[in-house]
Design a protein around this motif. Sequence first.
Motif, PDB file in Angstrom:
ATOM      1  N   ILE A 209       0.867  -1.169   0.000  1.00 53.60           N
ATOM      2  CA  ILE A 209       0.000   0.000   0.000  1.00 53.60           C
ATOM      3  C   ILE A 209       0.904   1.219   0.000  1.00 53.60           C
ATOM      4  O   ILE A 209       1.809   1.323   0.836  1.00 53.60           O
ATOM      5  CB  ILE A 209      -0.905   0.027   1.254  1.00 53.60           C
ATOM      6  CG1 ILE A 209      -1.785  -1.226   1.305  1.00 53.60           C
ATOM      7  CG2 ILE A 209      -1.764   1.289   1.267  1.00 53.60           C
ATOM      8  CD1 ILE A 209      -2.459  -1.437   2.643  1.00 53.60           C
ATOM      9  N   SER A 210       0.692   2.122  -0.921  1.00 52.28           N
ATOM     10  CA  SER A 210       1.529   3.312  -0.989  1.00 52.28           C
ATOM     11  C   SER A 210       0.668   4.530  -1.271  1.00 52.28           C
ATOM     12  O   SER A 210      -0.416   4.433  -1.847  1.00 52.28           O
ATOM     13  CB  SER A 210       2.604   3.162  -2.074  1.00 52.28           C
ATOM     14  OG  SER A 210       2.014   2.966  -3.350  1.00 52.28           O
ATOM     15  N   GLY A 211       1.188   5.665  -0.835  1.00 54.65           N
ATOM     16  CA  GLY A 211       0.464   6.908  -1.044  1.00 54.65           C
ATOM     17  C   GLY A 211       0.612   7.830   0.142  1.00 54.65           C
ATOM     18  O   GLY A 211       1.544   7.703   0.938  1.00 54.65           O
ATOM     19  N   ALA A 212      -0.317   8.755   0.284  1.00 55.33           N
ATOM     20  CA  ALA A 212      -0.257   9.736   1.364  1.00 55.33           C
ATOM     21  C   ALA A 212      -0.654   9.099   2.693  1.00 55.33           C
ATOM     22  O   ALA A 212      -1.625   8.344   2.773  1.00 55.33           O
ATOM     23  CB  ALA A 212      -1.176  10.911   1.058  1.00 55.33           C
ATOM     24  N   ALA A 213       0.090   9.431   3.742  1.00 57.86           N
ATOM     25  CA  ALA A 213      -0.232   8.933   5.080  1.00 57.86           C
ATOM     26  C   ALA A 213      -1.633   9.385   5.501  1.00 57.86           C
ATOM     27  O   ALA A 213      -2.353   8.650   6.184  1.00 57.86           O
ATOM     28  CB  ALA A 213       0.807   9.425   6.082  1.00 57.86           C
ATOM     29  N   VAL A 214      -2.023  10.581   5.080  1.00 56.61           N
ATOM     30  CA  VAL A 214      -3.357  11.090   5.416  1.00 56.61           C
ATOM     31  C   VAL A 214      -4.439  10.202   4.802  1.00 56.61           C
ATOM     32  O   VAL A 214      -5.464   9.913   5.434  1.00 56.61           O
ATOM     33  CB  VAL A 214      -3.527  12.548   4.955  1.00 56.61           C
ATOM     34  CG1 VAL A 214      -4.967  13.010   5.095  1.00 56.61           C
ATOM     35  CG2 VAL A 214      -2.601  13.464   5.749  1.00 56.61           C
ATOM     36  N   ASP A 215      -4.228   9.745   3.578  1.00 56.11           N
ATOM     37  CA  ASP A 215      -5.199   8.852   2.938  1.00 56.11           C
ATOM     38  C   ASP A 215      -5.302   7.530   3.686  1.00 56.11           C
ATOM     39  O   ASP A 215      -6.399   6.998   3.882  1.00 56.11           O
ATOM     40  CB  ASP A 215      -4.809   8.591   1.480  1.00 56.11           C
ATOM     41  CG  ASP A 215      -5.209   9.717   0.546  1.00 56.11           C
ATOM     42  OD1 ASP A 215      -5.916  10.642   0.990  1.00 56.11           O
ATOM     43  OD2 ASP A 215      -4.811   9.681  -0.633  1.00 56.11           O
TER      44      ASP A 215
END
Length: 264
Positions: A209-215
Amino acid sequence: MTLSQAEDFKAESETLYRAIEALDDVELRRVTQFKGWTIEDVLVHLYFWNIAADLSVKDEVAFHDMVGGAFKALNETGSLRDVESAQIDLRGISLRDAWIEQVRDMAGRWVFLNPKTRLPWVGPSMSARSSMTARQMETWAHGMEIFDALGVARQEQDRILNIVILGVNTFGWSHKVHGLDVPETMPHLCLTAPSGEVWEFGEKGTGGISGAAVDFAAVVTQTRALADTALEVEGDVAMTWMANAQCFAGPPETPPAKGSRAQQ
């Protein structure tokens, strides 16, 4: 040794307070996208459980009386919100001001607690660190529906790491609460913090899983549908986790449908 999570809880609460400090009594009754709750309902909920958490340190007997009484009433009424509203009789700006004053007082004392101190809670006891992280998580998550209702973008900070870690630590719980087998290995996480720092968890080669920590935080707190985020999810285990992620206690909850939670 200090409890840094208490400072993060206070900062999270102050961020929410600044968003609502100019609202009047009528505006505080604005309905959000979360189960028809108003902003006022959110403040009642946060205030009630902040007081309960504080009593777990100050007066364990009073804590059990408050929480035990709440769940007894819940069995009779079937509505936790009605129980909370019955015990918290403040409304409008008086409620808002009492909530933030209690936060400031509580955080100022909790920062000096040993993070490992065991405290009673609903169900198993938890550490002071976990209890305070839960208060920050609740404030951030329920704050989301308020920011959404106001049409305001919250300025996120790296203190969201506490919520990310809570999401990671509840990998197993997210499966169990939904009646699913817990996978042997958690997928690899590669998340970008608001500051741009990269946070990694889990083992590579197990999906990811990758992306913004907020997401990621929004998905595990069920404040956003996975489809409404920019997270990249690879592998069956990762997809099942994100489809059922639930970093909070209680019965299984269904994540929001696509498009149902967004800024208005």
